[in-house]
Design a protein around this motif. Structure first.
Motif, mmCIF file in Angstrom:
data_model
loop_
_atom_site.group_PDB
_atom_site.id
_atom_site.type_symbol
_atom_site.label_atom_id
_atom_site.label_comp_id
_atom_site.label_asym_id
_atom_site.label_seq_id
_atom_site.Cartn_x
_atom_site.Cartn_y
_atom_site.Cartn_z
ATOM 1 N N LEU A 101 34.784 35.693 57.558
ATOM 2 C CA LEU A 101 34.021 36.904 57.241
ATOM 3 C C LEU A 101 34.940 37.965 56.644
ATOM 4 O O LEU A 101 34.578 38.642 55.672
ATOM 5 N N LYS A 102 36.114 38.094 57.207
ATOM 6 C CA LYS A 102 37.100 39.080 56.728
ATOM 7 C C LYS A 102 37.556 38.732 55.311
ATOM 8 O O LYS A 102 37.649 39.612 54.450
ATOM 9 N N ARG A 103 37.827 37.448 55.070
ATOM 10 C CA ARG A 103 38.253 37.020 53.726
ATOM 11 C C ARG A 103 37.167 37.321 52.692
ATOM 12 O O ARG A 103 37.471 37.758 51.578
ATOM 13 N N GLU A 104 35.903 37.081 53.073
ATOM 14 C CA GLU A 104 34.809 37.358 52.150
ATOM 15 C C GLU A 104 34.763 38.845 51.829
ATOM 16 O O GLU A 104 34.607 39.241 50.671
ATOM 17 N N GLY A 105 34.910 39.678 52.846
ATOM 18 C CA GLY A 105 34.905 41.127 52.629
ATOM 19 C C GLY A 105 36.065 41.576 51.754
ATOM 20 O O GLY A 105 35.897 42.404 50.844
ATOM 21 N N ASP A 106 37.240 41.031 52.015
ATOM 22 C CA ASP A 106 38.417 41.369 51.200
ATOM 23 C C ASP A 106 38.222 40.928 49.751
ATOM 24 O O ASP A 106 38.564 41.647 48.812
ATOM 25 N N TYR A 107 37.653 39.735 49.580
ATOM 26 C CA TYR A 107 37.414 39.216 48.230
ATOM 27 C C TYR A 107 36.406 40.102 47.492
ATOM 28 O O TYR A 107 36.622 40.462 46.327
ATOM 29 N N LEU A 113 36.747 46.225 42.806
ATOM 30 C CA LEU A 113 37.758 47.170 42.335
ATOM 31 C C LEU A 113 38.590 46.626 41.179
ATOM 32 O O LEU A 113 39.542 47.280 40.730
ATOM 33 N N ASN A 114 38.214 45.469 40.677
ATOM 34 C CA ASN A 114 38.945 44.835 39.584
ATOM 35 C C ASN A 114 39.073 45.780 38.385
ATOM 36 O O ASN A 114 38.094 46.392 37.960
ATOM 37 N N GLY A 115 40.269 45.897 37.866
ATOM 38 C CA GLY A 115 40.508 46.720 36.678
ATOM 39 C C GLY A 115 40.771 48.183 36.954
ATOM 40 O O GLY A 115 41.029 48.954 36.037
ATOM 41 N N LEU A 116 40.694 48.588 38.216
ATOM 42 C CA LEU A 116 40.969 49.983 38.564
ATOM 43 C C LEU A 116 42.423 50.127 38.995
ATOM 44 O O LEU A 116 42.982 49.238 39.642
ATOM 45 N N SER A 117 43.006 51.259 38.661
ATOM 46 C CA SER A 117 44.383 51.529 39.085
ATOM 47 C C SER A 117 44.388 51.894 40.569
ATOM 48 O O SER A 117 43.342 52.231 41.144
ATOM 49 N N GLN A 118 45.568 51.843 41.178
ATOM 50 C CA GLN A 118 45.687 52.223 42.577
ATOM 51 C C GLN A 118 45.249 53.676 42.779
ATOM 52 O O GLN A 118 44.588 54.000 43.761
ATOM 53 N N GLU A 119 45.564 54.516 41.822
ATOM 54 C CA GLU A 119 45.155 55.927 41.899
ATOM 55 C C GLU A 119 43.632 56.052 41.842
ATOM 56 O O GLU A 119 43.037 56.823 42.602
ATOM 57 N N GLU A 120 42.980 55.287 40.964
ATOM 58 C CA GLU A 120 41.521 55.319 40.877
ATOM 59 C C GLU A 120 40.881 54.795 42.167
ATOM 60 O O GLU A 120 39.886 55.350 42.637
#
Length: 150
Positions: A101-107, A113-120
């Motif tokens: 369940l945790k892996r699914e949530g992390d995925y 958040l793909n393509g966003l910078s750490q700041e974004e």
């Protein structure tokens, strides 16, 4: 005004739908995974706090918790000091599937958040946290039987 809540709602419903489909093989349905994850992450939580955390009414929480208990994913234990208080704990069966369940949530988080910078990512997190706190006040107000004035 931009329809931000519509966007948030569509994201939430899409992810919930994906999770319900993917977790069906585990016999978790209709958002039960949310309860199990929170119980695994907060051993000994009481039903009322869990309902508040997930933002559902007590009846909805009670039904989901009862189903999880019947299915053997969680158990209720008496509080050592106050026997009226029932604390919720994941069973071995519940703890066994928690990593999945945790892996699914992390995925899902990673995909969203793909393509966003750490700041974004930090900016989105802090802004959504503020939005949620604003809504928390309204949710609590209405939950206590009050009516909002539009």
């Amino acid at each position: 005004m931009r329809e931000i809540l519509r966007e948030i709602g569509m994201i939430a419903r899409a992810l919930d739908s994906i999770s319900n489909i993917e977790f069906k093989a585990l016999d978790l349905t209709k958002g039960q995974y949310l309860y199990l994850i929170r119980i695994c992450e907060n051993p000994g939580i009481i039903q009322e706090k869990l309902a508040e955390m997930i933002k559902v009414d007590r009846t909805t929480a009670a039904r989901a918790i009862q189903k999880l208990e019947i299915q053997g994913f969680i158990e209720k234990r008496n509080d050592d000091e106050n026997k009226k208080i029932k604390k919720l704990f994941a069973t071995d069966k519940g703890l066994e599937i928690y990593p999945f369940l945790k892996r699914e949530g992390d995925y899902s988080n990673k995909v969203a958040l793909n393509g966003l910078s750490q700041e974004e990512i930090e900016t989105i997190f802090h802004l959504l946290h503020r939005v949620r706190r604003n809504i928390d006040v309204e949710w609590d107000y209405v939950k206590k039987g009050n009516k909002r004035e539009y």
